[in-house]
Design an enzyme around this catalytic site. Structure first.
Site, PDB file in Angstrom:
ATOM      1  N   ARG A  50       0.829  -1.214   0.000  1.00  0.00           N
ATOM      2  CA  ARG A  50       0.000   0.000   0.000  1.00  0.00           C
ATOM      3  C   ARG A  50       0.860   1.260   0.000  1.00  0.00           C
ATOM      4  NH1 ARG A  50      -1.821   1.443   4.609  1.00  0.00           N
ATOM      5  NH2 ARG A  50      -2.472  -0.633   5.283  1.00  0.00           N
ATOM      6  N   TYR A 101     -16.096  18.688 -14.247  1.00  0.00           N
ATOM      7  CA  TYR A 101     -16.414  17.262 -14.192  1.00  0.00           C
ATOM      8  C   TYR A 101     -17.428  17.020 -13.077  1.00  0.00           C
ATOM      9  CZ  TYR A 101     -16.077  12.334 -13.452  1.00  0.00           C
ATOM     10  OH  TYR A 101     -16.413  11.021 -13.294  1.00  0.00           O
TER      11      TYR A 101
HETATM   12  C1  LIG Z   1     -13.228  11.458 -15.657  1.00  0.00           C
HETATM   13  C2  LIG Z   1     -12.756  12.701 -15.019  1.00  0.00           C
HETATM   14  C3  LIG Z   1     -12.427  12.733 -13.650  1.00  0.00           C
HETATM   15  C4  LIG Z   1     -12.635  11.543 -12.741  1.00  0.00           C
HETATM   16  O1  LIG Z   1     -11.747  10.512 -13.033  1.00  0.00           O
HETATM   17  P1  LIG Z   1     -12.060   8.945 -12.784  1.00  0.00           P
HETATM   18  O2  LIG Z   1     -10.807   8.307 -13.235  1.00  0.00           O
HETATM   19  O3  LIG Z   1     -13.277   8.620 -13.596  1.00  0.00           O
HETATM   20  O4  LIG Z   1     -12.338   8.798 -11.327  1.00  0.00           O
HETATM   21  C5  LIG Z   1     -11.930  13.917 -13.128  1.00  0.00           C
HETATM   22  N1  LIG Z   1     -11.787  15.016 -13.889  1.00  0.00           N
HETATM   23  C6  LIG Z   1     -12.094  15.030 -15.204  1.00  0.00           C
HETATM   24  C7  LIG Z   1     -11.927  16.287 -16.004  1.00  0.00           C
HETATM   25  C8  LIG Z   1     -12.597  13.875 -15.813  1.00  0.00           C
HETATM   26  O5  LIG Z   1     -12.919  13.904 -17.112  1.00  0.00           O
END
Ligand SMILES: *Cc1c(COP(=O)(O)O)cnc(C)c1O
Length: 359
Positions: A50, A101
């Site tokens: 970890r 996002y």
């Molecule tokens: C998809 C995305 C995230 C989240 O990432 P995950 O790997 O799906 O947890 C964060 N920021 C942006 C701009 C994204 O497109």
């Protein structure tokens, strides 16, 4: 790991290929292998699975070199987002984009609902409003370009104002990638990535990362990762590093395709609005005839795949407001296109025909 000398000032394409390799010694593999290990023989720096893994470390070296800092990998982009947002004290003010996002927006709303932080949501294109909002802030979160609205922030100006207020500046650099934008060089303290998207680039792995040039911050974040355990799988780190090796080629082709498609989409009568910041591989369009037409479009193509997520080699698209969690500031009829690396003429004939069919 990379204990052979790396020439200084290598260009990004060379860094993408060469960083994070095993030592160049007889019988060493060229590529960092997948090290499946939950524990390591005592006495070294790693000790437990970890706390570190050679395969994550190779990915971190490569991404850190591209962004101009040191990277930490996480189990997903959102795990990286959560770790950064947890840097601020109880009740602290966080400035963030009103459109970003949706997972980031949801995390902020959840933290605010529990009294953990106070948020001030801004239009990132309104630099004066962003600068004004920095007052009293503990953390300024930027995403540029924003997902899926493709708004671009003046990172340099906003970062300077945030630092004057003593706030951390974070940039989610998922859309631009370190090849098109290096936020640490523009004044950001931290860069966050959903490595799931362009960095890994093949729609087959979930992973996230944080990058910083501040060793003290890196230590704090590493401590949080050790404690909370949001660590990536070893196979995922391997796939992300494998993907990173071709990042420059993929981004270059996706960007060329996206620019050409944006130009043609602007001419199409079924498209009311085209949002393209002039760089990157994401184009958002707003269908002139509304959400139903947008839904219909996503069912009428044979090459373009209707799916969420983005940044893979394959062209995909989605009407974002099909998710109830998507901010209402995103138009109902907006379709986000993640332009892949296929031949642009094939992409256009499929998409253009589907748009024609909307009538
Ligand atoms: C998809 C995305 C995230 C989240 O990432 P995950 O790997 O799906 O947890 C964060 N920021 C942006 C701009 C994204 O497109």
């Amino acid at each position: 790991m990379a204990d052979h000398p790396q020439p200084a000032e290598l260009r990004p394409s060379t860094v993408a290929v060469t960083a994070g390799r095993p030592p160049r010694e007889a019988d060493q593999p060229l590529n960092t292998p997948i090290t499946m290990a939950s524990t390591f023989v005592a006495g070294g720096d790693r000790e437990y699975g970890r706390w570190g893994n050679p395969t994550w470390q190779a990915f971190e070296e490569a991404l850190g070199a591209l962004e101009g800092g040191r990277a930490l990998s996480f189990s997903s982009g959102l795990a990286a987002v959560a770790t950064v947002l947890d840097l601020v004290g109880q009740g602290a003010k966080v400035v963030a984009p009103r459109t970003a996002y949706n997972g980031t927006i949801l995390q902020l709303a959840d933290l605010e609902a529990r009294g953990r932080v106070v948020t001030d949501l801004v239009d990132v294109t309104d630099t004066a409003a962003c600068v004004a909002a920095c007052d009293d802030a503990a953390l300024v979160w930027l995403e540029s370009p924003t997902n899926p609205s493709l708004e671009v922030a003046d990172i340099e100006t906003i970062a300077a104002a945030a630092h004057e207020a003593g706030a951390y500046v974070v940039v989610d650099n998922t859309f631009a990638t370190p090849l098109l934008q290096q936020p640490l060089r523009l004044g950001a303290d931290l860069v966050v990535h959903s490595a799931t998207k362009y960095l890994a680039g093949h729609s087959d792995a979930l992973m996230g990362a944080i990058v910083t040039a501040d060793d003290e911050l890196l230590g704090v974040l590493k401590g949080r990762r050790d404690l909370l355990g949001a660590v990536p799988g070893t196979l995922e780190a391997y796939l992300a590093l494998r993907g990173l090796r071709t990042l420059h080629l993929r981004v270059e082709r996706a960007q060329a395709n996206a620019g050409e498609l944006a130009r043609r989409l602007r001419e199409h009568p079924a498209v009311g609005e085209v949002r393209y910041p002039g760089f990157g591989g994401i184009v958002s369009i707003v269908l002139a005839q509304g959400a139903l037409a947008a839904d219909l479009l996503t069912r009428k193509t044979s090459l373009w795949v209707h799916t969420t997520s983005l940044g893979g080699v394959e062209s995909t698209f989605e009407r974002r407001r099909r998710w109830k969690s998507e901010p209402a500031s995103v138009p109902d009829a907006l379709v986000r296109l993640s332009v892949g690396i296929e031949d642009v003429e094939d992409l256009w004939s499929d998409l253009g025909r589907a748009l024609d069919d909307l009538g």
